[in-house]
Design an enzyme around this catalytic site. Structure first.
Site, PDB file in Angstrom:
ATOM      1  N   ARG A   1       0.788  -1.236   0.000  1.00 30.46           N
ATOM      2  CA  ARG A   1       0.000   0.000   0.000  1.00 30.46           C
ATOM      3  C   ARG A   1       0.822   1.290   0.000  1.00 30.46           C
ATOM      4  O   ARG A   1       0.248   2.372   0.091  1.00 30.46           O
ATOM      5  CB  ARG A   1      -1.015   0.030   1.155  1.00 30.46           C
ATOM      6  N   ASP A   2       2.141   1.205  -0.120  1.00 28.83           N
ATOM      7  CA  ASP A   2       2.935   2.424  -0.236  1.00 28.83           C
ATOM      8  C   ASP A   2       4.224   2.142  -1.014  1.00 28.83           C
ATOM      9  O   ASP A   2       5.315   2.509  -0.594  1.00 28.83           O
ATOM     10  CB  ASP A   2       3.250   3.014   1.142  1.00 28.83           C
TER      11      ASP A   2
END
Length: 168
Positions: free
Chosen positions: A27-28
């Site tokens: 997610r990043d």
């Protein structure tokens, strides 16, 4: 070296999404979360926003997490995080590796502040080599550069169902 780094990051994401006992969404994914060791081997780092997710599920979040410029537009719009949204972020990293440019820049024209939009524009106008980093052009082969650009384009595909079908 950039091509090798891209491959190592792809292997790490493939492992997280497909081979871990419980699939993990980072997610990043972004260039600053890809660390290089003394031999320039890539290591994906900073799992602070990561989450495990059941296979073929979408997670609805109340707060969109990630870094602007790397976020999958579908996730940003809907707050639904398909397990392959990391693939979009990886596509942004590929474009960074090719161009040496940051995802968001005030140095580009108002129309193309975002690197992804600028990349797509250059691809459509057959001007890819105009934005490729000089060192990549000097040391890389045109076929490798075009292959990496086409992979980035597939990763950045804004149609989520198509992106899921074409990922890794």
């Amino acid at each position: 070296m950039r091509l090798r780094i891209a491959g190592e990051v792809a292997e790490a994401l493939c492992y997280l999404h497909s081979s871990a006992s419980m699939p993990i969404c980072h997610r990043d994914i972004k260039s600053t979360n890809i660390l290089l060791d003394e031999k320039y081997r890539a290591k994906v780092a900073d799992f602070g926003t990561s989450t495990s997710i059941a296979v073929d599920q979408t997670r609805v979040t109340t707060k969109v997490l990630g870094t602007f410029g790397y976020l999958d537009p579908e996730y940003f719009r809907s707050s639904q995080f398909p397990d392959k949204s990391d693939v979009y972020s990886y596509g942004v990293v590929l474009v960074e590796l090719l161009t040496g440019q940051k995802p968001i820049s005030s140095a580009r024209s108002e129309e193309f502040k975002g690197l992804v939009a600028y990349f797509f524009h250059c691809m459509e106008e057959n001007h890819l080599y105009d934005i490729v980093d000089a060192q990549v052009l000097k040391l890389g082969r045109k076929e490798e550069i075009m292959c990496m650009a086409n992979l980035a384009k597939r990763c950045l595909n804004m149609n989520a169902k198509r992106m899921l079908k074409n990922s890794f």
